[in-house]
Write an enzyme that holds these catalytic residues in place. Sequence first.
Site, PDB file in Angstrom:
ATOM      1  N   SER A 187      60.127 -26.953 100.063  1.00  0.00           N
ATOM      2  CA  SER A 187      61.041 -26.163  99.242  1.00  0.00           C
ATOM      3  C   SER A 187      62.505 -26.365  99.582  1.00  0.00           C
ATOM      4  O   SER A 187      63.366 -26.192  98.731  1.00  0.00           O
ATOM      5  CB  SER A 187      60.694 -24.683  99.364  1.00  0.00           C
ATOM      6  OG  SER A 187      60.647 -24.285 100.710  1.00  0.00           O
ATOM      7  N   HIS A 215      55.859 -24.984  94.845  1.00  0.00           N
ATOM      8  CA  HIS A 215      56.929 -25.670  94.103  1.00  0.00           C
ATOM      9  C   HIS A 215      56.409 -26.877  93.332  1.00  0.00           C
ATOM     10  O   HIS A 215      57.205 -27.606  92.726  1.00  0.00           O
ATOM     11  CB  HIS A 215      58.052 -26.107  95.054  1.00  0.00           C
ATOM     12  CG  HIS A 215      58.838 -24.960  95.595  1.00  0.00           C
ATOM     13  ND1 HIS A 215      59.932 -24.421  94.932  1.00  0.00           N
ATOM     14  CD2 HIS A 215      58.678 -24.220  96.717  1.00  0.00           C
ATOM     15  CE1 HIS A 215      60.416 -23.415  95.639  1.00  0.00           C
ATOM     16  NE2 HIS A 215      59.672 -23.270  96.720  1.00  0.00           N
ATOM     17  N   LYS A 246      57.083 -18.426  90.513  1.00  0.00           N
ATOM     18  CA  LYS A 246      58.090 -19.472  90.262  1.00  0.00           C
ATOM     19  C   LYS A 246      57.862 -20.018  88.843  1.00  0.00           C
ATOM     20  O   LYS A 246      58.221 -19.342  87.886  1.00  0.00           O
ATOM     21  CB  LYS A 246      57.991 -20.551  91.351  1.00  0.00           C
ATOM     22  CG  LYS A 246      58.214 -19.973  92.764  1.00  0.00           C
ATOM     23  CD  LYS A 246      58.353 -21.051  93.813  1.00  0.00           C
ATOM     24  CE  LYS A 246      58.199 -20.526  95.238  1.00  0.00           C
ATOM     25  NZ  LYS A 246      59.172 -19.518  95.646  1.00  0.00           N
TER      26      LYS A 246
HETATM   27  C1  LIG Z   1      56.349 -23.152  99.608  1.00  0.00           C
HETATM   28  C2  LIG Z   1      56.288 -21.676  99.381  1.00  0.00           C
HETATM   29  N1  LIG Z   1      55.161 -21.027  99.678  1.00  0.00           N
HETATM   30  C3  LIG Z   1      55.050 -19.702  99.492  1.00  0.00           C
HETATM   31  C4  LIG Z   1      56.105 -18.953  99.009  1.00  0.00           C
HETATM   32  C5  LIG Z   1      55.945 -17.475  98.833  1.00  0.00           C
HETATM   33  O1  LIG Z   1      55.765 -17.198  97.482  1.00  0.00           O
HETATM   34  P1  LIG Z   1      55.665 -15.691  96.974  1.00  0.00           P
HETATM   35  O2  LIG Z   1      57.029 -15.311  96.528  1.00  0.00           O
HETATM   36  O3  LIG Z   1      54.666 -15.728  95.866  1.00  0.00           O
HETATM   37  O4  LIG Z   1      55.183 -14.881  98.136  1.00  0.00           O
HETATM   38  C6  LIG Z   1      57.301 -19.585  98.687  1.00  0.00           C
HETATM   39  C7  LIG Z   1      58.448 -18.780  98.187  1.00  0.00           C
HETATM   40  O5  LIG Z   1      59.565 -18.940  98.533  1.00  0.00           O
HETATM   41  C8  LIG Z   1      57.399 -20.978  98.885  1.00  0.00           C
HETATM   42  O6  LIG Z   1      58.540 -21.618  98.603  1.00  0.00           O
END
Ligand SMILES: Cc1ncc(COP(=O)(O)O)c(C=O)c1O
Length: 399
Positions: A187, A215, A246
């Site tokens: 990310s 992502h 997202k």
């Molecule tokens: C790679 C990744 N995994 C998990 C998450 C967590 O997602 P959520 O907002 O659904 O908890 C994010 C959010 O920033 C993320 O970028």
Amino acid sequence: MSNALERRIEPELEQFIQSGTYKRLNYLDSPQAPRARMEGRGEGIILSSNNYLGLSNEPAVVAAGKDALDRFGAGTASVRFICGTFTIHRILEAACARLVGTAASLSFVSAWNANEAVPATMLTEHDLIISDQLNHASIIDAVRLAKAITKCQTAVYQHSDLTDLESKLKAAGDRRVKMVVTDGVFSMEGAVAKLPDLLELCRKYDGVLVVDDSHGTGVLGKHGRGTAEHFGVLGEVDIITSTLGKALGGAAGGFVAASAAVCDYLTQRARPQLFSNALPPTVAASSFASIEYLEHHPERVTALRENARYFRDQLLGLGFRPLPGETPIIPVILGETAAAIRMSDLLLQEGVFVTGFGYPVVPQGQARVRCQVSATHTRQDLDEALAAFRKVGRRLQLI
Ligand SMILES: Cc1ncc(COP(=O)(O)O)c(C=O)c1O
């Protein structure tokens, strides 16, 4: 009169302000979109949202949430296994599994919860989990939690370094389950995991591959089915976790997609399932509508890719050096945290909302502003943002 805790944290907060690393929240007063009304600032071009497909305010997605509110009410007021599961949960979970190419899926209130559920529920003291160095914070914490709860072994391999991963897998012959966990798309970098190589290594050493495609879902692959589709290996990843917060509607929620047995085991044993309420039906319905939208509109994914390519090329043309890549995450490295926050502030003054990230979100000395384009940005949106980048870049003598 402040208590002991407040006396400890107040000077730290002051230090954040002094060092220029204090995060100020910006308030949006209209739906998330390529342009949004920002409280006290007027309209801004949003280049820092994960609303990759622009679905968070898509009429069909909004309408589905409203209908679900009428049909199901606000929620079940109960955890799932007691009386907290709606039919929309089953419908959504079937759609998530279909989208990412697995037999089953199980929804959670966030991808954070989904990530935390997997190793802490599935591993034992006889097992090992090996995590990419640059994995998302939720995976890092998931590994720590699994270690504390299950007493499994843990290891970290250098970012995308297959030689390092192989040596760790080779050394783990005595472990019953060897779980390898990686982001599909990292990310903060926008880099894509080397999925075919990871699959090959896992097969060679009898490892179980877990990919957090938060992502990648809706973003990569011709139809937005994620990193596995991008590499032509749909159906081959053992466990995929992803977010509904997202590309898939942008509200909240996450899921684990895997075999029926893995999802069933999580239903039986995952603590965030057993002891916490389910996704609200409004969100489940909006997320389902987002998946249906994506399935019928692959052109959104194409538009996203074209916008990402255009913005990256134009930044390069201006003299910036964004990290190379092919995803809509386009980071420009600036070094110190204060520099990233300063650039973000100046861009905001020009009406462009791009967040600056510093330590501990990214390694020391690698602070950055991270641009994220959406399928629904128009050329005019992107060109106006680029003009702001030119102005601010010159002012900061970056270009
Ligand atoms: C790679 C990744 N995994 C998990 C998450 C967590 O997602 P959520 O907002 O659904 O908890 C994010 C959010 O920033 C993320 O970028």
